[in-house]
Design a protein around this motif. Structure first.
Motif, PDB file in Angstrom:
ATOM      1  N   THR A  73      -4.121 -10.587  -3.216  1.00 21.91           N
ATOM      2  CA  THR A  73      -3.396 -10.790  -1.962  1.00 21.91           C
ATOM      3  C   THR A  73      -2.063 -10.070  -1.978  1.00 21.91           C
ATOM      4  O   THR A  73      -1.657  -9.465  -0.976  1.00 21.91           O
ATOM      5  CB  THR A  73      -3.193 -12.295  -1.715  1.00 21.91           C
ATOM      6  OG1 THR A  73      -4.461 -12.952  -1.712  1.00 21.91           O
ATOM      7  CG2 THR A  73      -2.517 -12.546  -0.383  1.00 21.91           C
ATOM      8  N   VAL A  74      -1.355 -10.123  -3.101  1.00 20.88           N
ATOM      9  CA  VAL A  74      -0.082  -9.408  -3.218  1.00 20.88           C
ATOM     10  C   VAL A  74      -0.292  -7.912  -3.016  1.00 20.88           C
ATOM     11  O   VAL A  74       0.466  -7.248  -2.296  1.00 20.88           O
ATOM     12  CB  VAL A  74       0.575  -9.688  -4.591  1.00 20.88           C
ATOM     13  CG1 VAL A  74       1.708  -8.700  -4.861  1.00 20.88           C
ATOM     14  CG2 VAL A  74       1.103 -11.118  -4.639  1.00 20.88           C
ATOM     15  N   GLU A  75      -1.326  -7.371  -3.642  1.00 23.28           N
ATOM     16  CA  GLU A  75      -1.582  -5.941  -3.499  1.00 23.28           C
ATOM     17  C   GLU A  75      -2.034  -5.604  -2.083  1.00 23.28           C
ATOM     18  O   GLU A  75      -1.697  -4.535  -1.543  1.00 23.28           O
ATOM     19  CB  GLU A  75      -2.589  -5.476  -4.537  1.00 23.28           C
ATOM     20  CG  GLU A  75      -2.028  -5.554  -5.960  1.00 23.28           C
ATOM     21  CD  GLU A  75      -2.884  -4.854  -7.007  1.00 23.28           C
ATOM     22  OE1 GLU A  75      -3.869  -4.157  -6.626  1.00 23.28           O
ATOM     23  OE2 GLU A  75      -2.564  -4.984  -8.206  1.00 23.28           O
ATOM     24  N   ALA A  76      -2.786  -6.509  -1.448  1.00 17.23           N
ATOM     25  CA  ALA A  76      -3.166  -6.300  -0.049  1.00 17.23           C
ATOM     26  C   ALA A  76      -1.921  -6.256   0.829  1.00 17.23           C
ATOM     27  O   ALA A  76      -1.833  -5.440   1.761  1.00 17.23           O
ATOM     28  CB  ALA A  76      -4.109  -7.411   0.415  1.00 17.23           C
ATOM     29  N   CYS A  77      -0.959  -7.118   0.529  1.00 17.63           N
ATOM     30  CA  CYS A  77       0.303  -7.115   1.278  1.00 17.63           C
ATOM     31  C   CYS A  77       1.051  -5.792   1.081  1.00 17.63           C
ATOM     32  O   CYS A  77       1.543  -5.194   2.042  1.00 17.63           O
ATOM     33  CB  CYS A  77       1.193  -8.271   0.830  1.00 17.63           C
ATOM     34  SG  CYS A  77       0.774  -9.865   1.580  1.00 17.63           S
ATOM     35  N   ALA A  78       1.127  -5.334  -0.155  1.00 21.01           N
ATOM     36  CA  ALA A  78       1.828  -4.081  -0.434  1.00 21.01           C
ATOM     37  C   ALA A  78       1.200  -2.921   0.322  1.00 21.01           C
ATOM     38  O   ALA A  78       1.906  -2.078   0.903  1.00 21.01           O
ATOM     39  CB  ALA A  78       1.820  -3.805  -1.936  1.00 21.01           C
ATOM     40  N   ILE A  79      -0.129  -2.863   0.346  1.00 15.03           N
ATOM     41  CA  ILE A  79      -0.827  -1.794   1.050  1.00 15.03           C
ATOM     42  C   ILE A  79      -0.503  -1.815   2.528  1.00 15.03           C
ATOM     43  O   ILE A  79      -0.298  -0.767   3.159  1.00 15.03           O
ATOM     44  CB  ILE A  79      -2.345  -1.918   0.829  1.00 15.03           C
ATOM     45  CG1 ILE A  79      -2.691  -1.625  -0.636  1.00 15.03           C
ATOM     46  CG2 ILE A  79      -3.123  -0.984   1.758  1.00 15.03           C
ATOM     47  CD1 ILE A  79      -4.105  -2.013  -1.022  1.00 15.03           C
ATOM     48  N   GLY A 138       2.419   3.065  -6.311  1.00 10.70           N
ATOM     49  CA  GLY A 138       3.276   2.835  -7.467  1.00 10.70           C
ATOM     50  C   GLY A 138       3.354   1.360  -7.824  1.00 10.70           C
ATOM     51  O   GLY A 138       3.319   0.977  -9.004  1.00 10.70           O
ATOM     52  N   PHE A 139       3.437   0.512  -6.799  1.00  9.04           N
ATOM     53  CA  PHE A 139       3.511  -0.940  -7.019  1.00  9.04           C
ATOM     54  C   PHE A 139       2.212  -1.451  -7.640  1.00  9.04           C
ATOM     55  O   PHE A 139       2.221  -2.220  -8.613  1.00  9.04           O
ATOM     56  CB  PHE A 139       3.789  -1.635  -5.698  1.00  9.04           C
ATOM     57  CG  PHE A 139       4.001  -3.118  -5.800  1.00  9.04           C
ATOM     58  CD1 PHE A 139       5.145  -3.636  -6.396  1.00  9.04           C
ATOM     59  CD2 PHE A 139       3.061  -4.003  -5.293  1.00  9.04           C
ATOM     60  CE1 PHE A 139       5.338  -5.015  -6.490  1.00  9.04           C
ATOM     61  CE2 PHE A 139       3.250  -5.373  -5.379  1.00  9.04           C
ATOM     62  CZ  PHE A 139       4.390  -5.878  -5.986  1.00  9.04           C
ATOM     63  N   ILE A 140       1.079  -1.011  -7.092  1.00  7.40           N
ATOM     64  CA  ILE A 140      -0.217  -1.415  -7.633  1.00  7.40           C
ATOM     65  C   ILE A 140      -0.381  -0.890  -9.055  1.00  7.40           C
ATOM     66  O   ILE A 140      -0.843  -1.608  -9.950  1.00  7.40           O
ATOM     67  CB  ILE A 140      -1.353  -0.906  -6.724  1.00  7.40           C
ATOM     68  CG1 ILE A 140      -1.316  -1.662  -5.393  1.00  7.40           C
ATOM     69  CG2 ILE A 140      -2.717  -1.055  -7.398  1.00  7.40           C
ATOM     70  CD1 ILE A 140      -2.254  -1.112  -4.343  1.00  7.40           C
ATOM     71  N   TYR A 141       0.024   0.346  -9.274  1.00  5.02           N
ATOM     72  CA  TYR A 141      -0.043   0.942 -10.611  1.00  5.02           C
ATOM     73  C   TYR A 141       0.731   0.082 -11.609  1.00  5.02           C
ATOM     74  O   TYR A 141       0.251  -0.187 -12.714  1.00  5.02           O
ATOM     75  CB  TYR A 141       0.539   2.363 -10.565  1.00  5.02           C
ATOM     76  CG  TYR A 141       0.575   3.078 -11.888  1.00  5.02           C
ATOM     77  CD1 TYR A 141      -0.427   3.992 -12.231  1.00  5.02           C
ATOM     78  CD2 TYR A 141       1.603   2.869 -12.806  1.00  5.02           C
ATOM     79  CE1 TYR A 141      -0.402   4.663 -13.448  1.00  5.02           C
ATOM     80  CE2 TYR A 141       1.637   3.533 -14.019  1.00  5.02           C
ATOM     81  CZ  TYR A 141       0.638   4.435 -14.340  1.00  5.02           C
ATOM     82  OH  TYR A 141       0.674   5.092 -15.544  1.00  5.02           O
ATOM     83  N   CYS A 142       1.910  -0.350 -11.217  1.00  4.77           N
ATOM     84  CA  CYS A 142       2.746  -1.159 -12.107  1.00  4.77           C
ATOM     85  C   CYS A 142       2.058  -2.479 -12.455  1.00  4.77           C
ATOM     86  O   CYS A 142       2.034  -2.893 -13.617  1.00  4.77           O
ATOM     87  CB  CYS A 142       4.099  -1.410 -11.440  1.00  4.77           C
ATOM     88  SG  CYS A 142       5.253  -2.387 -12.446  1.00  4.77           S
ATOM     89  N   ILE A 143       1.482  -3.144 -11.455  1.00  2.17           N
ATOM     90  CA  ILE A 143       0.802  -4.417 -11.700  1.00  2.17           C
ATOM     91  C   ILE A 143      -0.394  -4.218 -12.630  1.00  2.17           C
ATOM     92  O   ILE A 143      -0.598  -4.989 -13.583  1.00  2.17           O
ATOM     93  CB  ILE A 143       0.350  -5.060 -10.374  1.00  2.17           C
ATOM     94  CG1 ILE A 143       1.569  -5.500  -9.553  1.00  2.17           C
ATOM     95  CG2 ILE A 143      -0.574  -6.254 -10.638  1.00  2.17           C
ATOM     96  CD1 ILE A 143       1.220  -6.080  -8.193  1.00  2.17           C
ATOM     97  N   GLU A 144      -1.176  -3.179 -12.380  1.00  2.00           N
ATOM     98  CA  GLU A 144      -2.354  -2.933 -13.214  1.00  2.00           C
ATOM     99  C   GLU A 144      -1.962  -2.479 -14.614  1.00  2.00           C
ATOM    100  O   GLU A 144      -2.657  -2.767 -15.595  1.00  2.00           O
ATOM    101  CB  GLU A 144      -3.267  -1.911 -12.536  1.00  2.00           C
ATOM    102  CG  GLU A 144      -3.767  -2.330 -11.147  1.00  2.00           C
ATOM    103  CD  GLU A 144      -4.463  -3.675 -11.139  1.00  2.00           C
ATOM    104  OE1 GLU A 144      -5.148  -4.006 -12.130  1.00  2.00           O
ATOM    105  OE2 GLU A 144      -4.328  -4.408 -10.135  1.00  2.00           O
ATOM    106  N   PHE A 145      -0.856  -1.776 -14.718  1.00  2.00           N
ATOM    107  CA  PHE A 145      -0.282  -1.405 -16.019  1.00  2.00           C
ATOM    108  C   PHE A 145      -0.004  -2.664 -16.832  1.00  2.00           C
ATOM    109  O   PHE A 145      -0.367  -2.779 -18.010  1.00  2.00           O
ATOM    110  CB  PHE A 145       1.001  -0.617 -15.770  1.00  2.00           C
ATOM    111  CG  PHE A 145       1.738  -0.145 -16.998  1.00  2.00           C
ATOM    112  CD1 PHE A 145       1.704   1.196 -17.370  1.00  2.00           C
ATOM    113  CD2 PHE A 145       2.488  -1.021 -17.773  1.00  2.00           C
ATOM    114  CE1 PHE A 145       2.400   1.644 -18.490  1.00  2.00           C
ATOM    115  CE2 PHE A 145       3.180  -0.588 -18.894  1.00  2.00           C
ATOM    116  CZ  PHE A 145       3.135   0.748 -19.256  1.00  2.00           C
ATOM    117  N   LEU A 146       0.636  -3.654 -16.186  1.00  2.00           N
ATOM    118  CA  LEU A 146       0.937  -4.915 -16.861  1.00  2.00           C
ATOM    119  C   LEU A 146      -0.346  -5.683 -17.199  1.00  2.00           C
ATOM    120  O   LEU A 146      -0.436  -6.319 -18.254  1.00  2.00           O
ATOM    121  CB  LEU A 146       1.844  -5.776 -15.978  1.00  2.00           C
ATOM    122  CG  LEU A 146       3.266  -5.241 -15.739  1.00  2.00           C
ATOM    123  CD1 LEU A 146       4.010  -6.128 -14.740  1.00  2.00           C
ATOM    124  CD2 LEU A 146       4.037  -5.161 -17.050  1.00  2.00           C
TER     125      LEU A 146
END
Length: 254
Positions: A110-116, A128-136
């Motif tokens: 849901t957070v990533e859906a919001c960012a998109i 970049g935001f999604i990349y960071c989350i998936e990196f973590l």
């Protein structure tokens, strides 16, 4: 490599999704004339990724494979669409979303859906935001996802407002309905579609499919002979690539 079978929701109204996002159903509707529906720049190749946030295969694909499009300029010929849903489904009431990797995955979907959606006009921001989350997530630190705002110099308020208002849940349900109407149906994640055609188990080699589908004249280096696979294009370290998405530091108001 183990793939995850997709479980599709059946309780969401498809008509509502069609009215809300008419330009994004071209790759997933059997009853729509896809030629009549725009998908970004028509001269570019449509690349869609159907995924879930805490699936290791999805996280690795986003961080190690898909991110190479920013390094080799393949992004210049791509209309990129990201759909965070994957194996999620709704319960019998149709109101509660259940995710394969638990409530934290539902939250991050849901957070990533919001960012998109709140940064829909700025691919660099939301990717970049999604990349960071998936990196973590790869490093087992997905609980620290909110640090990605400061890491990338992004304002948290738009995304948090979207999530807390319930709008993010609606976006997620719309993505779920889109995933449910894929033709042919997705059978594992990540499910990668190039110009309406799934590339199935060969998703790691998506660059070749994109280059072969491209009909324009401005050919990026990534497509110049011999065509590379993304397996050989991972020279950038995660930390180095993270800096590419960083925005100027600023103080944020939550």
């Amino acid at each position: 490599m183990a793939f995850c079978k997709l479980v599709f929701p059946t309780t969401i109204t498809w008509l509502f999704f069609l009215l809300m996002f008419p330009s994004h159903v071209a790759s997933s509707c059997s009853n729509i004339d896809v030629k009549a529906l725009p998908f970004g720049n028509p001269q570019k190749v449509n690349l869609s990724l159907y995924y879930e946030t805490l699936n290791p295969n999805c996280s690795n694909f986003i961080v190690q494979n898909l991110a190479t499009v920013f390094d080799n300029d393949l992004i210049s010929i791509i209309n990129l669409r990201m759909v965070p849903w994957g194996n999620a489904y709704t319960n019998n009431s149709g109101k509660t979303i259940v995710c394969k990797h638990g409530p934290e995955e539902c939250m991050l979907n849901t957070v990533e859906a919001c960012a998109i959606n709140v940064w829909n006009d700025n691919l660099n921001k939301y990717y970049g935001f999604i990349y960071c989350i998936e990196f973590l997530a790869i490093e087992g630190r997905h609980k620290d996802w909110s640090t990605c705002f400061d890491t990338l110099g992004l304002p948290p308020k738009p995304v948090l407002d979207c999530y807390n208002s319930g709008n993010g849940t609606q976006f997620a349900l719309q993505y779920g309905n889109e995933t449910a109407h894929l033709i042919p149906p997705g059978t594992f994640v990540p499910w990668v579609v190039v110009n309406n055609q799934p590339i199935r188990e060969d998703y790691g080699n998506f660059t070749t499919y994109v280059c072969n589908a491209y009909k324009g004249t401005a050919v990026p280096n990534a497509c110049k002979s011999p065509l590379p696979g993304t397996h050989s294009a991972q020279e950038a370290s995660r930390a180095k690539r993270m800096s590419r998405f960083k925005h100027p530091s600023r103080k944020h108001l939550i």
